[in-house]
Design a protein around this motif. Structure first.
Motif, mmCIF file in Angstrom:
data_model
loop_
_atom_site.group_PDB
_atom_site.id
_atom_site.type_symbol
_atom_site.label_atom_id
_atom_site.label_comp_id
_atom_site.label_asym_id
_atom_site.label_seq_id
_atom_site.Cartn_x
_atom_site.Cartn_y
_atom_site.Cartn_z
ATOM 1 N N HIS A 162 0.547 -16.424 51.666
ATOM 2 C CA HIS A 162 -0.474 -16.248 51.675
ATOM 3 C C HIS A 162 -0.366 -16.002 49.931
ATOM 4 C CE1 HIS A 162 -4.064 -14.196 52.264
ATOM 5 N NE2 HIS A 162 -3.772 -12.841 52.060
ATOM 6 N N ASP A 163 -1.622 -16.705 48.904
ATOM 7 C CA ASP A 163 -2.101 -15.514 48.139
ATOM 8 C C ASP A 163 -1.040 -15.276 47.140
ATOM 9 O OD1 ASP A 163 -3.455 -14.808 46.190
ATOM 10 O OD2 ASP A 163 -2.728 -12.513 46.643
ATOM 11 N N GLY A 209 -8.897 -0.912 54.940
ATOM 12 C CA GLY A 209 -7.991 -0.531 53.583
ATOM 13 C C GLY A 209 -7.581 -2.139 52.736
ATOM 14 N N GLU A 210 -7.823 -2.685 54.545
ATOM 15 C CA GLU A 210 -7.366 -4.513 53.252
ATOM 16 C C GLU A 210 -9.003 -4.475 53.166
ATOM 17 O OE1 GLU A 210 -4.115 -7.312 54.397
ATOM 18 O OE2 GLU A 210 -5.152 -6.424 56.201
ATOM 19 N N PHE A 211 -9.863 -4.885 53.445
ATOM 20 C CA PHE A 211 -10.933 -5.402 53.017
ATOM 21 C C PHE A 211 -11.772 -4.207 52.190
ATOM 22 C CE2 PHE A 211 -15.545 -4.336 53.473
ATOM 23 C CZ PHE A 211 -16.366 -5.474 53.648
ATOM 24 N N ILE A 212 -11.632 -2.949 51.795
ATOM 25 C CA ILE A 212 -12.166 -2.176 50.772
ATOM 26 C C ILE A 212 -11.398 -2.236 49.116
ATOM 27 C CG2 ILE A 212 -10.146 -0.212 50.728
ATOM 28 C CD1 ILE A 212 -12.827 1.204 50.110
ATOM 29 N N ARG A 213 -10.024 -3.266 49.259
ATOM 30 C CA ARG A 213 -9.007 -3.703 48.511
ATOM 31 C C ARG A 213 -10.086 -5.431 48.098
ATOM 32 N NH1 ARG A 213 -4.817 -1.475 50.886
ATOM 33 N NH2 ARG A 213 -4.438 -3.289 52.302
ATOM 34 N N TRP A 214 -10.242 -5.380 48.826
ATOM 35 C CA TRP A 214 -11.045 -6.392 48.862
ATOM 36 C C TRP A 214 -12.565 -5.913 47.110
ATOM 37 C CZ3 TRP A 214 -15.863 -8.473 50.224
ATOM 38 C CH2 TRP A 214 -16.358 -10.124 50.155
ATOM 39 N N VAL A 215 -13.158 -5.536 47.769
ATOM 40 C CA VAL A 215 -14.460 -4.753 47.554
ATOM 41 C C VAL A 215 -14.133 -4.196 45.646
ATOM 42 C CG1 VAL A 215 -15.811 -3.093 48.251
ATOM 43 C CG2 VAL A 215 -15.420 -4.603 49.397
ATOM 44 N N TYR A 216 -13.031 -3.657 45.743
ATOM 45 C CA TYR A 216 -13.276 -2.981 44.279
ATOM 46 C C TYR A 216 -12.869 -4.473 43.620
ATOM 47 C CZ TYR A 216 -11.140 1.084 46.346
ATOM 48 O OH TYR A 216 -10.871 2.185 47.318
ATOM 49 N N TRP A 257 -8.893 -8.842 58.764
ATOM 50 C CA TRP A 257 -9.514 -9.188 57.215
ATOM 51 C C TRP A 257 -8.026 -9.066 56.443
ATOM 52 C CZ3 TRP A 257 -14.159 -9.826 55.436
ATOM 53 C CH2 TRP A 257 -14.065 -10.640 53.483
ATOM 54 N N GLY A 258 -7.421 -10.087 56.149
ATOM 55 C CA GLY A 258 -5.656 -9.799 55.267
ATOM 56 C C GLY A 258 -4.320 -9.807 56.565
ATOM 57 N N LEU A 259 -3.493 -8.995 56.353
ATOM 58 C CA LEU A 259 -2.340 -9.387 57.041
ATOM 59 C C LEU A 259 -2.256 -8.514 57.800
ATOM 60 C CD1 LEU A 259 -0.507 -11.253 54.307
ATOM 61 C CD2 LEU A 259 -2.333 -12.428 55.721
ATOM 62 N N ASN A 260 -2.491 -7.203 58.010
ATOM 63 C CA ASN A 260 -2.146 -6.161 58.621
ATOM 64 C C ASN A 260 -2.724 -6.815 60.160
ATOM 65 O OD1 ASN A 260 -1.487 -3.707 60.359
ATOM 66 N ND2 ASN A 260 -3.052 -2.357 58.216
#
Length: 395
Positions: free
Chosen positions: A225-226, A355-362, A281-284
Motif C-alpha cells: 500500500h502506497d 485520523g487517517e481521513f483528516i491526514r488526507w484532508v491536510y 479510510w486507510g489501514l487502521n
C-alpha cells in the motif's frame, strides 16, 4: 510370431491431427470456454465443437490438408482422452476451456502479467517476484525478439515505490542489512497458505501505543500500500485483525504449536478484514472491541463533511469511486469561469478512520474546510493555527 499391435496414431493423418490439436491448445489457451463459445458464429456450438473449429483454422494456417468436416467431434474426444492418459492434459474437468500445463495465458495476457511482475519486482521491491522476473526475462527473450522488442516494453507500470529496504539479497549486496521480517518471507508465505499460526515480534511502534513485543498470530496476507509492504494478521488470543508494516517487525518468526486451520478459515478472516477496509479510510482496523461491534453491524459511524474549494474541487469530483459510501454535493457556479466555487464531500466512517481521513484532508491546505464533526473541525483549525504560528515565529 505374434502380430505387432498397431498404434492408434501410426497413420499420418491421425498423427498430424493430434499434433495440430496440441498446437491449438497452445495457441488458443482457454479454447472451448464460454468466452470462445459465445463469440461470433460459435454461439450454438459446445466446447468440443469450438476446439474443432479452431483446430481446422490452425491446420489451414499451417498448410496441413485435412479432409472435409474432419475430424469428427467423437474423434476429438478420444484425442483429448489420449492427452490425459499421457499427462499432457490433467484428469480434471476443463470447465473454462483447455490449456496445457501452466500455459493458461495468451501472448497478450502474458504481456500484461509480465508488466505487473516487472513493476512489483522493481518498484515494490518484492524479492521473490524479482527472481521470477529475472528467470522469465531469460525464458521469454526469444519471444521478445520475435515480437521485435514489443513484449518487454513496459506498456503498463505501477510507480508506487517502496521507501524501505525489502530485499534481503539486495541488502546484503549493498551492506545495508536490516533485522526485519523481510528475511522470513518464505516461512511467512507458507504459514499464510496453510493457515499456520506463527510468533512474530514488533520492535517499533511509531504511534505511541506501546504495541511492541512478541505476538502469536495467524498471518492472512501481504499487502502493498502506497510506499510499503504490510502484513495483515489475526491475533490468536482474541481474533483481532491488525495491519502492521513488515519492516517494523524483526526477523523473529517461528511456527506455534497450534493446529493449522486451513484456507477456508483464512478466507473467512480475510473477508472480514476487507469488509473493514471497505467501511473505513486507510489501514487502521481499530481496537478489538470496536472492531467486533463494526463487524456485527452494531457500531455507530460518524458523518464527515468537508467543503473543497476551486480548483481542488475539480480533482475531488474526479474521484467517483474514492469511497463506496461517499456523496458529493455540488455548490454554486462561478459565472466567470463556469466552474463550481466549491463542492461538499460527505462520507460516513467508523471512528477508527477519522485520523487517517483528516491526514488526507491536510494535503489540500487552504482549499479544504471541515464542516463536521465538531472534533475534526477543532483539530483541523488547531493544525492550521499551529502552522501559522510556526511560520510567524520565523518572521
Amino acid at each position: 510370431m505374434p502380430k505387432k499391435t498397431t498404434h492408434l496414431y501410426t497413420e499420418r493423418l491421425a498423427f498430424e491431427r493430434l499434433l495440430v490439436l496440441i498446437a491449438t491448445l497452445l495457441k488458443y489457451p482457454g479454447v472451448g470456454s464460454p468466452e470462445f463459445v459465445e463469440s461470433g458464429d460459435n454461439k450454438n456450438h459446445d466446447a468440443i465443437s469450438i476446439v474443432r473449429i479452431y483446430l481446422q483454422q490452425l491446420a489451414q494456417e499451417l498448410n496441413i490438408e485435412l479432409p472435409d468436416n474432419y475430424p469428427a467431434v467423437a474423434t476429438l474426444r478420444k484425442d483429448l482422452e489420449t492427452l490425459r492418459r499421457y499427462g499432457i492434459l490433467d484428469q480434471r474437468m476443463y470447465r473454462w476451456g483447455y490449456y496445457l500445463g501452466t500455459g493458461a495465458l495468451s501472448t497478450a495476457e502474458l504481456k500484461v502479467a509480465f508488466n505487473a511482475i516487472a513493476s512489483q519486482a522493481q518498484y515494490q521491491g518484492d524479492a521473490q517476484t524479482r527472481r521470477i522476473y529475472e528467470t522469465l526475462s531469460k525464458r521469454l527473450r526469444g519471444l521478445d525478439m520475435e515480437l521485435k522488442g514489443e513484449f518487454f516494453y513496459p506498456t503498463r507500470q505501477h510507480l508506487n515505490r517502496a521507501i524501505i529496504h525489502t530485499d534481503p539479497e539486495e541488502m546484503a549486496a549493498k551492506g545495508e542489512n536490516r533485522d526485519t521480517l523481510f528475511h522470513q518471507l518464505p516461512l511467512l508465505e507458507q504459514a499464510i497458505s496453510q493457515g499456520q499460526a506463527i510468533e512474530i515480534s514488533r520492535t517499533k511502534d511509531l504511534y505511541g501505543t506501546n504495541r511492541t513485543g512478541r505476538f502469536q498470530v495467524f498471518p492472512l496476507q501481504l499487502i502493498y500500500h502506497d510506499i510499503a509492504w504490510y502484513l495483515l494478521y489475526e491475533l490468536c488470543e482474541n481474533g483481532h485483525l491488525v495491519m502492521g508494516r513488515v519492516n517494523r517487525f524483526n526477523s523473529h518468526c517461528y511456527p506455534v504449536k497450534i493446529p493449522a486451520r486451513g484456507l477456508e478459515k483464512q478466507r473467512a478472516s480475510l473477508t472480514k478484514a476487507y469488509k473493514l477496509f471497505e467501511n473505513g479510510w486507510g489501514l487502521n482496523l481499530g481496537d478489538p472491541e470496536s472492531q467486533q461491534l463494526e463487524l456485527t453491524g452494531n457500531l455507530q459511524f460518524v458523518e464527515v463533511k468537508v467543503r473543497f474549494y476551486y480548483p481542488i474541487s475539480n480533482f475531488i469530483l474526479e474521484g467517483e469511486r474514492r469511497h463506496l459510501n461517499q456523496k458529493i454535493i455540488l455548490g454554486e457556479i462561478d459565472k466567470n469561469n463556469g466552474e463550481y466555487k466549491f463542492i461538499e464531500y460527505h462520507v460516513e466512517l467508523p471512528p477508527r478512520s477519522l485520523g487517517e481521513f483528516i491526514r488526507w484532508v491536510y494535503r489540500y491546505m487552504d482549499k479544504a474546510e471541515i464542516l463536521s464533526p465538531p472534533e475534526l473541525i477543532k483539530q483541523h483549525s488547531q493544525a492550521a493555527q499551529n502552522l501559522y504560528n510556526r511560520y510567524k515565529e520565523k518572521g
